[in-house]
Scaffold this active site. Structure first.
Site, PDB file in Angstrom:
ATOM      1  N   GLN A 115       0.812  -1.210   0.000  1.00 27.28           N
ATOM      2  CA  GLN A 115       0.000   0.000   0.000  1.00 27.28           C
ATOM      3  C   GLN A 115       0.849   1.265   0.000  1.00 27.28           C
ATOM      4  OE1 GLN A 115      -2.419  -0.467   3.484  1.00 27.28           O
ATOM      5  NE2 GLN A 115      -3.547  -2.209   2.656  1.00 27.28           N
ATOM      6  N   HIS A 177      -0.571  -0.324   5.766  1.00 30.10           N
ATOM      7  CA  HIS A 177      -0.833   0.715   6.768  1.00 30.10           C
ATOM      8  C   HIS A 177       0.318   1.714   6.951  1.00 30.10           C
ATOM      9  CE1 HIS A 177      -3.925  -2.163   8.879  1.00 30.10           C
ATOM     10  NE2 HIS A 177      -4.065  -2.123   7.553  1.00 30.10           N
ATOM     11  N   GLU A 270     -13.152   5.175  11.717  1.00 24.31           N
ATOM     12  CA  GLU A 270     -13.388   6.209  12.723  1.00 24.31           C
ATOM     13  C   GLU A 270     -13.068   7.608  12.206  1.00 24.31           C
ATOM     14  OE1 GLU A 270     -11.989   3.562  16.636  1.00 24.31           O
ATOM     15  OE2 GLU A 270     -11.080   5.524  16.219  1.00 24.31           O
ATOM     16  N   TYR A 280      -6.183   6.864  21.311  1.00 25.15           N
ATOM     17  CA  TYR A 280      -7.418   6.612  20.572  1.00 25.15           C
ATOM     18  C   TYR A 280      -7.808   5.140  20.534  1.00 25.15           C
ATOM     19  CZ  TYR A 280      -7.340  11.527  19.555  1.00 25.15           C
ATOM     20  OH  TYR A 280      -7.350  12.897  19.714  1.00 25.15           O
ATOM     21  N   TYR A 291     -11.308  -9.926  10.464  1.00 22.70           N
ATOM     22  CA  TYR A 291     -11.749 -10.253   9.121  1.00 22.70           C
ATOM     23  C   TYR A 291     -12.281 -11.682   9.051  1.00 22.70           C
ATOM     24  CZ  TYR A 291      -9.317  -6.050   7.549  1.00 22.70           C
ATOM     25  OH  TYR A 291      -8.909  -4.753   7.368  1.00 22.70           O
TER      26      TYR A 291
END
Length: 401
Positions: A115, A177, A270, A280, A291
């Site tokens: 990614q 990520h 979120e 958080y 998943y």
């Protein structure tokens, strides 16, 4: 939700030629027939496609096609635009919508890995005086690959005096990520959003940049009032912790606070208002689940000392890119928050009452494709990037100006 988010860079074809539909509307059909590619049929650029939304009748205009997985967008003062392509190219779009054939030269070394690749682009608040452009990207180093930020002076079609001002530590082997959005606040501090690199436990570690918001001076120095400065074992660059993978960030137009959104796992995307030193919660608390099997992650949805999201989605929308609308061309949208969605290929509009969402509208579903970035343009229009091998820079303008 990474099932919707993941699109691996390996093996991508080079960019297709730029097609200006207004000049030759037949060309895209010929290209699609020759390549077997799916093609969304749009009227010529001068006409666009009209879409009715709750507040406005809008026209969706394709400004540029042929971008290879575009990721971030910035508006230059002279009317041109900078667009990042995830495989590692920074492109210039002219004032007339023409894509410059040659990418900007002299970028830092970029690793197109999973990614990751070339991600966001931002201008220094005093860009007209100093010409500084900031880039976030995946880079190789000791221990693997991680998110880095560099800046350089834009001189014609190249960057000069390029220097890396932030390197995520430690790096890792995962291709997941990386984050990463770049936002300057009103005081000139730079915020960098980072993902947990697909290793969820890293988001709670004091000595790890992953899964956090980073706050720096414009030259990479650590502000003395960062919340963890001087605390034993903490990375001083960290401003938050417990974030999963933030791919949207924008300053609230009234409060000046940084708002972000992040991918949840299966459910649990979120929106958060970023405040110094706040945890958080990821992966201790989340509204998402594992998943496929759907089992619980962590300890539930709430825990003392961990912040609740301002808003969350179950099921996931796979959010990417966000902007508060502050222009004059869509009065019914002023102050609303716009979020791109990779899943369901749509644009989400949130109406706000302070830090509370009071209405959600889902628009442009399957009109453009996977929406990667959303920007509030200096002309009062909204601009979108699509996450495709033949990606699009599109403009949303009033259908009845």
């Amino acid at each position: 939700m990474e099932v919707a988010e993941t699109a691996v860079v390996k093996g991508l074809a080079r960019s297709a030629p730029v097609i200006h539909l207004a000049r030759n509307p037949v060309v895209p059909l010929l290209v699609a027939a020759a390549t077997g590619a799916a093609l969304a049929i749009f009227p010529p650029l001068s006409q666009g496609q009209t879409v009715k939304t709750q507040e406005h009748l809008v026209r969706v205009v394709k400004v540029v096609e042929g971008l290879e997985y575009p990721w971030g967008l910035a508006f230059l003062p002279d009317g041109r635009m900078l667009v990042t392509e995830r495989p590692g190219r920074l492109r210039i779009v002219g004032k007339d919508g023409t894509l410059e054939p040659q990418p900007v030269a002299a970028l830092p070394a970029i690793a197109a890995h999973g990614q990751g690749g070339l991600l966001d682009v931002a201008l220094h608040p005093r860009f007209p005086q100093n010409g500084l452009v900031y880039l976030s990207y995946a880079a190789r180093g000791d221990g693997g690959v991680g998110t880095e930020v560099a800046r350089g002076k834009l001189a014609g079609n190249r960057l000069e005096e390029v220097q890396v001002i932030f390197r995520q530590q430690p790096k890792g082997s995962s291709g997941n990520h990386f984050g990463s959005r770049l936002v300057f606040d009103r005081d000139g501090f730079l915020y960098i959003t980072l993902g947990d690199r697909g290793e969820m436990e890293r988001a709670q570690k004091a000595d790890d940049h992953a899964g956090s918001v980073i706050r720096l001076h414009d030259d990479g120095r650590v502000p003395a009032d960062n919340p963890f400065v001087g605390k034993l074992g903490w990375k001083p660059e960290k401003y938050t912790l417990g974030n999963r993978n933030m791919q949207g960030a924008a300053l609230h137009p009234r409060t000046g606070l940084l708002w972000t959104h992040e991918h949840g796992p299966q459910g649990g995307d979120e929106i958060n208002v970023i405040r110094p030193g706040v945890n958080y919660g990821w992966p201790v608390i989340t509204y998402g689940v594992q998943y496929v099997v759907g089992t619980r992650i962590g300890e539930g949805t709430q825990k003392a000392g961990m912040a609740q999201p301002l808003h969350y989605w179950v099921p996931s929308i796979a959010p990417s890119g966000m902007a508060f609308y502050t222009g004059d061309r869509f009065p019914g949208w002023r102050g609303d928050l716009f979020i791109g969605a990779l899943r369901d290929q749509m644009l989400v509009r949130l109406t706000l009452d302070g830090e509370k969402v009071v209405n959600e509208e889902r628009m442009l579903k399957n009109v453009l494709g996977r929406i990667r970035d959303v920007r509030n343009g200096p002309d009062g229009c909204l601009y979108l990037l699509t996450d495709e091998s033949n990606g699009v820079l599109a403009r949303i303008e009033p259908a009845n100006p």
